[in-house]
Design an enzyme around this catalytic site. Sequence first.
Site, PDB file in Angstrom:
ATOM      1  N   ASN A   1       0.956  -1.267   0.082  1.00  0.00           N
ATOM      2  CA  ASN A   1       0.078   0.008   0.114  1.00  0.00           C
ATOM      3  C   ASN A   1       0.793   1.313   0.176  1.00  0.00           C
ATOM      4  O   ASN A   1       1.850   1.230   0.421  1.00  0.00           O
ATOM      5  CB  ASN A   1      -1.006   0.008   1.122  1.00  0.00           C
ATOM      6  CG  ASN A   1      -0.289  -0.236   2.613  1.00  0.00           C
ATOM      7  OD1 ASN A   1       0.534  -1.020   2.801  1.00  0.00           O
ATOM      8  ND2 ASN A   1      -1.025   0.397   3.495  1.00  0.00           N
TER       9      ASN A   1
ATOM     10  N   GLU B   1       0.363   5.275   0.665  1.00  0.00           N
ATOM     11  CA  GLU B   1      -0.610   6.490   1.057  1.00  0.00           C
ATOM     12  C   GLU B   1      -0.147   7.612   0.817  1.00  0.00           C
ATOM     13  O   GLU B   1       0.898   7.838   0.130  1.00  0.00           O
ATOM     14  CB  GLU B   1      -0.698   6.200   2.617  1.00  0.00           C
ATOM     15  CG  GLU B   1      -1.379   5.003   2.904  1.00  0.00           C
ATOM     16  CD  GLU B   1      -1.462   4.947   4.502  1.00  0.00           C
ATOM     17  OE1 GLU B   1      -1.177   5.697   5.164  1.00  0.00           O
ATOM     18  OE2 GLU B   1      -2.109   4.023   4.949  1.00  0.00           O
TER      19      GLU B   1
ATOM     20  N   CYS C   1      -4.182   0.632  -2.569  1.00  0.00           N
ATOM     21  CA  CYS C   1      -3.965  -0.846  -1.547  1.00  0.00           C
ATOM     22  C   CYS C   1      -3.027  -1.822  -2.530  1.00  0.00           C
ATOM     23  O   CYS C   1      -2.464  -1.520  -3.442  1.00  0.00           O
ATOM     24  CB  CYS C   1      -5.379  -1.518  -1.693  1.00  0.00           C
ATOM     25  SG  CYS C   1      -6.494  -0.665  -0.640  1.00  0.00           S
TER      26      CYS C   1
ATOM     27  N   GLU D   1      -3.117  -4.779  -3.063  1.00  0.00           N
ATOM     28  CA  GLU D   1      -3.558  -5.455  -4.131  1.00  0.00           C
ATOM     29  C   GLU D   1      -3.667  -4.696  -5.438  1.00  0.00           C
ATOM     30  O   GLU D   1      -3.461  -5.524  -6.547  1.00  0.00           O
ATOM     31  CB  GLU D   1      -5.025  -6.093  -3.788  1.00  0.00           C
ATOM     32  CG  GLU D   1      -5.308  -6.839  -2.473  1.00  0.00           C
ATOM     33  CD  GLU D   1      -5.330  -6.090  -1.278  1.00  0.00           C
ATOM     34  OE1 GLU D   1      -4.888  -4.839  -1.222  1.00  0.00           O
ATOM     35  OE2 GLU D   1      -6.073  -6.601  -0.184  1.00  0.00           O
TER      36      GLU D   1
ATOM     37  N   CYS E   1     -10.090  -5.468   0.918  1.00  0.00           N
ATOM     38  CA  CYS E   1     -11.311  -4.697   1.299  1.00  0.00           C
ATOM     39  C   CYS E   1     -12.103  -4.555   0.231  1.00  0.00           C
ATOM     40  O   CYS E   1     -11.815  -5.497  -1.009  1.00  0.00           O
ATOM     41  CB  CYS E   1     -10.479  -3.199   1.448  1.00  0.00           C
ATOM     42  SG  CYS E   1     -10.057  -2.362  -0.212  1.00  0.00           S
TER      43      CYS E   1
ATOM     44  N   CYS F   1     -10.904  -3.843  -3.270  1.00  0.00           N
ATOM     45  CA  CYS F   1      -9.948  -4.755  -3.944  1.00  0.00           C
ATOM     46  C   CYS F   1     -10.539  -5.941  -4.265  1.00  0.00           C
ATOM     47  O   CYS F   1      -9.850  -6.617  -5.291  1.00  0.00           O
ATOM     48  CB  CYS F   1      -8.794  -4.921  -2.878  1.00  0.00           C
ATOM     49  SG  CYS F   1      -7.628  -3.421  -2.856  1.00  0.00           S
TER      50      CYS F   1
HETATM   51  N1  THU Z   1      -5.241  -1.402   2.565  1.00  0.00           N
HETATM   52  C1  THU Z   1      -4.607  -2.322   1.618  1.00  0.00           C
HETATM   53  O1  THU Z   1      -3.553  -2.129   0.997  1.00  0.00           O
HETATM   54  N2  THU Z   1      -5.566  -3.457   1.343  1.00  0.00           N
HETATM   55  C2  THU Z   1      -6.744  -3.729   1.752  1.00  0.00           C
HETATM   56  O2  THU Z   1      -7.245  -4.781   0.993  1.00  0.00           O
HETATM   57  C3  THU Z   1      -7.312  -3.153   2.813  1.00  0.00           C
HETATM   58  C4  THU Z   1      -6.578  -1.785   3.080  1.00  0.00           C
HETATM   59  C5  THU Z   1      -4.426  -0.355   3.102  1.00  0.00           C
HETATM   60  C6  THU Z   1      -5.005   0.957   2.598  1.00  0.00           C
HETATM   61  C7  THU Z   1      -4.715   1.948   3.728  1.00  0.00           C
HETATM   62  O3  THU Z   1      -3.192   2.313   3.462  1.00  0.00           O
HETATM   63  C8  THU Z   1      -4.378   0.854   4.988  1.00  0.00           C
HETATM   64  O4  THU Z   1      -4.476  -0.563   4.466  1.00  0.00           O
HETATM   65  C9  THU Z   1      -5.160   1.215   5.908  1.00  0.00           C
HETATM   66  O5  THU Z   1      -6.530   0.944   5.632  1.00  0.00           O
END
Ligand code: THU
Length: 131
Positions: free
Chosen positions: A42, A44, A53, A55, A90, A93
């Site tokens: 991920n 940000e 994300c 994925e 999530c 994703c």
């Molecule tokens: N996140 C992912 O990378 N993949 C997911 O399926 C769930 C959430 C990341 C996004 C964000 O940077 C952190 O997790 C917290 O939500």
Amino acid sequence: MTDDELLDLARQVRDKAHCPYSGFSVGAALIDENGVVHLGCNVENAAYSNVSCAEAGAISAMVAGGGTRIAKIAVAGGSAGEKSRACTPCGGCRQRIDEFADENTRIIVKDNDENWHSYTMDELLPSSFHL
Ligand code: THU
């Protein structure tokens, strides 16, 4: 490649996540239809909604590498200092994975006790949207 090896790659790439705002790092490792592995973590941004994300990163790498189907994807995540937890994708994703999934695609995670959980796309996103 074994499931444990794929998950290890997800855990390793998780260490590269850029997540100063949530402190929650995620790594994803997928195998495409050619047996090629693609990784993502991920990323940000100070403008929070621009988060990418793990994925999504792995899927972008797959597409750029010429892959078209996800055979298996392992995801590992957790807060800073936390080893790893069952980090199922999530909602967004799930839709992203679904685009490149079929009935044989497996989404695999390990929980805090190192027990495997393996899902089909239909289990994670039943009656999913397709054009
Ligand atoms: N996140 C992912 O990378 N993949 C997911 O399926 C769930 C959430 C990341 C996004 C964000 O940077 C952190 O997790 C917290 O939500």
